[in-house]
Structure formats: structure tokens, C-alpha cells
Design a protein around this motif. Structure first.
Motif, mmCIF file in Angstrom:
data_model
loop_
_atom_site.group_PDB
_atom_site.id
_atom_site.type_symbol
_atom_site.label_atom_id
_atom_site.label_comp_id
_atom_site.label_asym_id
_atom_site.label_seq_id
_atom_site.Cartn_x
_atom_site.Cartn_y
_atom_site.Cartn_z
ATOM 1 N N UNK A 180 2.230 26.416 60.524
ATOM 2 C CA UNK A 180 1.227 27.444 60.774
ATOM 3 C C UNK A 180 1.882 28.692 61.357
ATOM 4 N N UNK A 181 1.587 29.806 60.747
ATOM 5 C CA UNK A 181 2.096 31.108 61.177
ATOM 6 C C UNK A 181 0.952 31.900 61.807
ATOM 7 N N UNK A 182 1.246 32.584 62.894
ATOM 8 C CA UNK A 182 0.287 33.498 63.532
ATOM 9 C C UNK A 182 0.983 34.845 63.697
ATOM 10 N N UNK A 183 0.258 35.929 63.407
ATOM 11 C CA UNK A 183 0.848 37.262 63.488
ATOM 12 C C UNK A 183 -0.261 38.298 63.667
ATOM 13 N N UNK A 184 0.139 39.485 64.094
ATOM 14 C CA UNK A 184 -0.772 40.624 64.300
ATOM 15 C C UNK A 184 -1.908 40.278 65.268
ATOM 16 N N UNK A 185 -1.765 39.320 66.083
ATOM 17 C CA UNK A 185 -2.704 38.865 67.129
ATOM 18 C C UNK A 185 -3.999 38.237 66.619
ATOM 19 N N UNK A 186 -4.364 38.458 65.356
ATOM 20 C CA UNK A 186 -5.618 37.871 64.881
ATOM 21 C C UNK A 186 -5.529 37.306 63.465
#
Length: 138
Positions: free
Chosen positions: A72-78
């Protein structure tokens, strides 16, 4: 049941395996429809470059026996993208903090795991949806 584990900040392509580099390129394309190399997506030296994926984190999502199920990748805060582990098959996305997945069972499993890992803000509607918590009274 799956669990999010081993969350780490990603700031350089050197941190990633070849399939993860491909995943990163797909994350960027899902975010802005641009086909750009991983090096540009992580170029923290170009703060005005809209292609850079800021606050980039990669998490392993594992089964109860510890075997990898998703990355799982999370980016740009949302925003975020979820891939079957070790592949470039994207199975879910996070768009403006909302989890989107074509498979309802997978979506429920991932959503509950996001809540358990503290990756959804407690006041957020997605947190309430996957935790079963009632909406706060006005």
C-alpha cells in the motif's frame, strides 16, 4: 484479516525493488494521468514540480501468518494505491481519503485494517464506515 505493517517513508528510488519502482510509476499515473519515471516522482529537490509525490509512504499489508498480501502506497496526504504484493496489479485506491475498490469484501478488509493501523482520521467518514463508529452528534 490483514494488517498494515512496516510503514516507511520513501524518498529515493534506491529504496525500492524493481516491481516497487513500477508501482510508484503507476501511483503517479493514477494520481495525475502522467506517465513519468520514478526518479521524477520522488525528486524532493524540485519542490515546485507538480509531478512529485510528497509524503510518500510504502506499507506492507500482511495476512495473520505474516505472508504478504498487498503493498500500500500513501502520498499527497490524501491519496494512495494498493497493489497485490509483488505485482503491479492495482486493486484499490485512496482518493481524497476515501477508499475505492471494486471488490466489496476486499474493500471492507482493507478499510478495517486502515482503522486498526490508525491510518484513517477518527473523525473522518471513512473511519466511521469501516470502524462501525457512529457519526458524532452535531
Amino acid at each position: 484479516m490483514v494488517e498494515f505493517t512496516n510503514g516507511r517513508d520513501i524518498t529515493s528510488p534506491a529504496q525500492l525493488a524493481p516491481v516497487q519502482l513500477e508501482q510508484l510509476v503507476l501511483c503517479g499515473a493514477a494520481y495525475d494521468d502522467e506517465d513519468l519515471p520514478a526518479e521524477r516522482r520522488l525528486n524532493q529537490d524540485a519542490p515546485d514540480d507538480e509531478a512529485v509525490l510528497y509524503s510518500c509512504e510504502l506499507w506492507d499489508v500482511v495476512a495473520a501468518d505474516g505472508s504478504p498480501v498487498y503493498e500500500a502506497w500513501f502520498y499527497q496526504s490524501d491519496s494512495g494505491s494498493v497493489f497485490l504484493a509483488g505485482t503491479t496489479e492495482m486493486v484499490a485506491q485512496i482518493i481524497q481519503c476515501g477508499l475505492e475498490c471494486e471488490d466489496a469484501e476486499r474493500e471492507g478488509e482493507l478499510g478495517a485494517a486502515l482503522v486498526r493501523a490508525g491510518l484513517l482520521p477518527p473523525g473522518d467518514s471513512e473511519y466511521r464506515r469501516f470502524s462501525g463508529a457512529a457519526a458524532p452528534e452535531a
